[in-house]
Write an enzyme that holds these catalytic residues in place. Structure first.
Site, PDB file in Angstrom:
ATOM      1  N   LYS A   1      -3.353  11.331  -1.810  1.00 46.31           N
ATOM      2  CA  LYS A   1      -2.343  10.302  -1.541  1.00 46.31           C
ATOM      3  C   LYS A   1      -1.018  10.771  -2.130  1.00 46.31           C
ATOM      4  O   LYS A   1      -0.900  10.975  -3.339  1.00 46.31           O
ATOM      5  CB  LYS A   1      -2.760   8.972  -2.162  1.00 46.31           C
ATOM      6  CG  LYS A   1      -3.944   8.330  -1.440  1.00 46.31           C
ATOM      7  CD  LYS A   1      -4.347   7.038  -2.109  1.00 46.31           C
ATOM      8  CE  LYS A   1      -3.320   5.955  -1.948  1.00 46.31           C
ATOM      9  NZ  LYS A   1      -3.597   4.813  -2.851  1.00 46.31           N
TER      10      LYS A   1
HETATM   11  C1  E4P Z   1      -3.994   1.635  -1.925  1.00 44.11           C
HETATM   12  O1  E4P Z   1      -4.050   2.687  -1.355  1.00 44.11           O
HETATM   13  C2  E4P Z   1      -2.736   1.138  -2.538  1.00 44.11           C
HETATM   14  O2  E4P Z   1      -2.320   2.006  -3.528  1.00 44.11           O
HETATM   15  C3  E4P Z   1      -2.971  -0.252  -3.070  1.00 44.11           C
HETATM   16  O3  E4P Z   1      -3.496  -1.058  -2.032  1.00 44.11           O
HETATM   17  C4  E4P Z   1      -1.704  -0.888  -3.657  1.00 44.11           C
HETATM   18  O4  E4P Z   1      -2.016  -2.203  -4.006  1.00 44.11           O
HETATM   19  P1  E4P Z   1      -1.071  -3.122  -4.911  1.00 44.11           P
HETATM   20  O5  E4P Z   1       0.172  -3.376  -4.160  1.00 44.11           O
HETATM   21  O6  E4P Z   1      -1.880  -4.361  -5.143  1.00 44.11           O
HETATM   22  O7  E4P Z   1      -0.812  -2.378  -6.184  1.00 44.11           O
END
Ligand code: E4P
Length: 220
Positions: free
Chosen positions: A87
């Site tokens: 990612k």
């Molecule tokens: C997943 O890939 C993301 O990093 C995650 O859903 C972010 O979530 P948040 O906005 O609750 O931190």
């Protein structure tokens, strides 16, 4: 469509994979932080083992500049294998890192997407998945439905293979809206899925059917 679990908690993952049709797991450093203390790579390896061969595993890079991102990518490949989706936040350095990682045969989930232009850059740089942050966009008065549908239109129009992996959800309305706006994939916290499937309306309806079933089986 695909469903992923947005957690790094091993128990939640085991239960989630047992009950739901799970296609993958997403984490980020803030999600992982909730499960400290642990050895970083040992914990990631445990999650990857739960994923097995059929589910994708998405691990976020923590480095800030593209050179350090590449070094971190190599470390992750060495520890976890090259089939992990890295990612990469779509910053200027992130776009360069996406190009480099794809050039080395790696897999990329472009993340931290708040604006359509980030998604466009990531798609063209070769990202496999794009993660628009739905609830975070809503909080900033950005229309995530527009962003998702614009990105989907570009992918379909120009024949890119990238998939939209909508993320950052705080309720199931956001999840369903993201899917119908064009997301190929959603990543959801197991607690959110569980709360939706434990709706009092559904539970009450199922209870009445069980009661009536017992009665019809008795035949009186
Ligand atoms: C997943 O890939 C993301 O990093 C995650 O859903 C972010 O979530 P948040 O906005 O609750 O931190």
């Amino acid at each position: 469509m695909e469903l992923m679990l947005d957690t790094a908690n091993l128990e939640e993952l085991k239960t989630g994979m047992e009950f739901y049709p799970v296609d993958g797991v997403t984490t980020n450093p803030s999600i992982l932080k909730n499960d400290l203390p642990f050895d970083y790579y040992a914990h990631l390896k445990a999650i990857k083992e739960l994923c097995g061969d059929k589910r994708t595993f998405h691990v976020q890079l923590g480095a800030e500049n593209w050179q350090d991102m590449l070094e971190e990518a190599r470390e992750i490949w060495e520890k976890l294998g090259k089939d992990v989706y890295l990612k990469v936040p779509v910053t200027q350095d992130g776009v360069k890192a996406i190009k480099e990682i794809k050039g080395l045969g790696g897999r990329v989930t472009a993340t931290c997407i708040y604006h359509t232009i980030q998604g466009i850059m990531a798609i063209h740089a070769g990202a496999d998945y794009l993660a628009p942050y739905c609830n975070r966009m809503s909080d900033k008065d950005i229309d995530y439905i527009d962003v998702i549908s614009q990105l989907r239109e570009l992918i379909d129009r120009d024949g890119y293979e990238a998939k939209i992996l909508a993320a950052s959800f705080k309720n199931m309305t956001q999840v369903t809206q993201a899917i119908y706006a064009g997301a190929h994939t959603v990543t959801v916290q197991p607690a959110l899925l569980k709360s939706a499937l434990h709706s009092p309306l559904v539970t009450a309806a199922a209870e009445v059917f069980t009661k009536d079933y017992n009665r019809v089986r008795e035949g009186k």
